[in-house]
Design a protein around this motif. Structure first.
Motif, PDB file in Angstrom:
ATOM      1  N   LEU A  96       0.823  -1.209   0.000  1.00 50.92           N
ATOM      2  CA  LEU A  96       0.000   0.000   0.000  1.00 50.92           C
ATOM      3  C   LEU A  96       0.860   1.263   0.000  1.00 50.92           C
ATOM      4  O   LEU A  96       0.582   2.215  -0.735  1.00 50.92           O
ATOM      5  CB  LEU A  96      -0.944  -0.012   1.200  1.00 50.92           C
ATOM      6  N   VAL A  97       1.913   1.283   0.813  1.00 52.45           N
ATOM      7  CA  VAL A  97       2.800   2.452   0.845  1.00 52.45           C
ATOM      8  C   VAL A  97       3.545   2.591  -0.488  1.00 52.45           C
ATOM      9  O   VAL A  97       3.735   3.695  -0.992  1.00 52.45           O
ATOM     10  CB  VAL A  97       3.772   2.387   2.040  1.00 52.45           C
ATOM     11  N   SER A  98       3.920   1.479  -1.084  1.00 53.11           N
ATOM     12  CA  SER A  98       4.558   1.519  -2.403  1.00 53.11           C
ATOM     13  C   SER A  98       3.632   2.180  -3.424  1.00 53.11           C
ATOM     14  O   SER A  98       4.047   3.050  -4.194  1.00 53.11           O
ATOM     15  CB  SER A  98       4.912   0.107  -2.861  1.00 53.11           C
ATOM     16  N   ALA A  99       2.372   1.778  -3.424  1.00 54.10           N
ATOM     17  CA  ALA A  99       1.393   2.363  -4.350  1.00 54.10           C
ATOM     18  C   ALA A  99       1.156   3.835  -4.043  1.00 54.10           C
ATOM     19  O   ALA A  99       1.036   4.657  -4.958  1.00 54.10           O
ATOM     20  CB  ALA A  99       0.077   1.587  -4.269  1.00 54.10           C
ATOM     21  N   GLU A 100       1.102   4.181  -2.763  1.00 54.64           N
ATOM     22  CA  GLU A 100       0.843   5.571  -2.360  1.00 54.64           C
ATOM     23  C   GLU A 100       1.993   6.499  -2.739  1.00 54.64           C
ATOM     24  O   GLU A 100       1.777   7.647  -3.127  1.00 54.64           O
ATOM     25  CB  GLU A 100       0.607   5.616  -0.847  1.00 54.64           C
ATOM     26  N   THR A 101       3.223   6.013  -2.621  1.00 62.16           N
ATOM     27  CA  THR A 101       4.399   6.852  -2.860  1.00 62.16           C
ATOM     28  C   THR A 101       4.934   6.771  -4.277  1.00 62.16           C
ATOM     29  O   THR A 101       5.726   7.615  -4.688  1.00 62.16           O
ATOM     30  CB  THR A 101       5.538   6.463  -1.899  1.00 62.16           C
ATOM     31  N   GLY A 102       4.547   5.733  -5.010  1.00 51.93           N
ATOM     32  CA  GLY A 102       5.078   5.540  -6.358  1.00 51.93           C
ATOM     33  C   GLY A 102       6.487   4.951  -6.352  1.00 51.93           C
ATOM     34  O   GLY A 102       7.160   4.937  -7.372  1.00 51.93           O
ATOM     35  N   VAL A 103       6.907   4.451  -5.203  1.00 51.92           N
ATOM     36  CA  VAL A 103       8.222   3.842  -5.062  1.00 51.92           C
ATOM     37  C   VAL A 103       8.103   2.353  -5.353  1.00 51.92           C
ATOM     38  O   VAL A 103       7.079   1.730  -5.054  1.00 51.92           O
ATOM     39  CB  VAL A 103       8.758   4.082  -3.622  1.00 51.92           C
ATOM     40  N   ARG A 104       9.139   1.763  -5.931  1.00 54.82           N
ATOM     41  CA  ARG A 104       9.122   0.332  -6.232  1.00 54.82           C
ATOM     42  C   ARG A 104       8.902  -0.478  -4.946  1.00 54.82           C
ATOM     43  O   ARG A 104       9.400  -0.083  -3.883  1.00 54.82           O
ATOM     44  CB  ARG A 104      10.440  -0.106  -6.870  1.00 54.82           C
ATOM     45  N   PRO A 105       8.163  -1.577  -5.031  1.00 50.07           N
ATOM     46  CA  PRO A 105       7.886  -2.391  -3.833  1.00 50.07           C
ATOM     47  C   PRO A 105       9.144  -2.823  -3.081  1.00 50.07           C
ATOM     48  O   PRO A 105       9.142  -2.868  -1.851  1.00 50.07           O
ATOM     49  CB  PRO A 105       7.145  -3.608  -4.391  1.00 50.07           C
TER      50      PRO A 105
END
Length: 94
Positions: free
Chosen positions: A38-47
């Motif tokens: 979820l944080v990856s999706a929210e920030t646009g950072v790779r998982p």
């Protein structure tokens, strides 16, 4: 209905009430994995650039602290007592 039959039906019904049900809580590893996604999706950072640091669990729910590559402060993932994520937030204002 005869007494023995009534007794057997009643006993079976009571036994069903005492059977343990499935656990409704999610494991800490599953919760951390969901928070990372979820944080990856929210920030646009790779998982692979998001990782759980710790999870603090209390009767009211859990807070998972996450490290995100490039972020100056950790992200927080909040969940209810059953492991349902209720939100994510950056721990620093701005």
């Amino acid at each position: 209905m005869t007494r023995p039959a009534f007794f057997l039906i009643t006993a079976a019904g009571l036994a069903a009430c005492t059977q343990p049900g499935p656990s409704t809580a999610v494991s800490e590893a599953d919760l951390q994995g969901s928070c990372e996604a979820l944080v990856s999706a929210e920030t646009g950072v790779r998982p692979e650039d998001v990782s759980a640091v710790s999870t603090k669990t209390e009767p009211t729910g859990s807070v998972t602290t996450l490290s995100v590559v490039g972020a100056q402060a950790p992200w927080l993932c909040l969940s209810d007592p059953f492991g349902v994520i209720t939100g994510v937030e950056y721990s620093q204002e701005g």
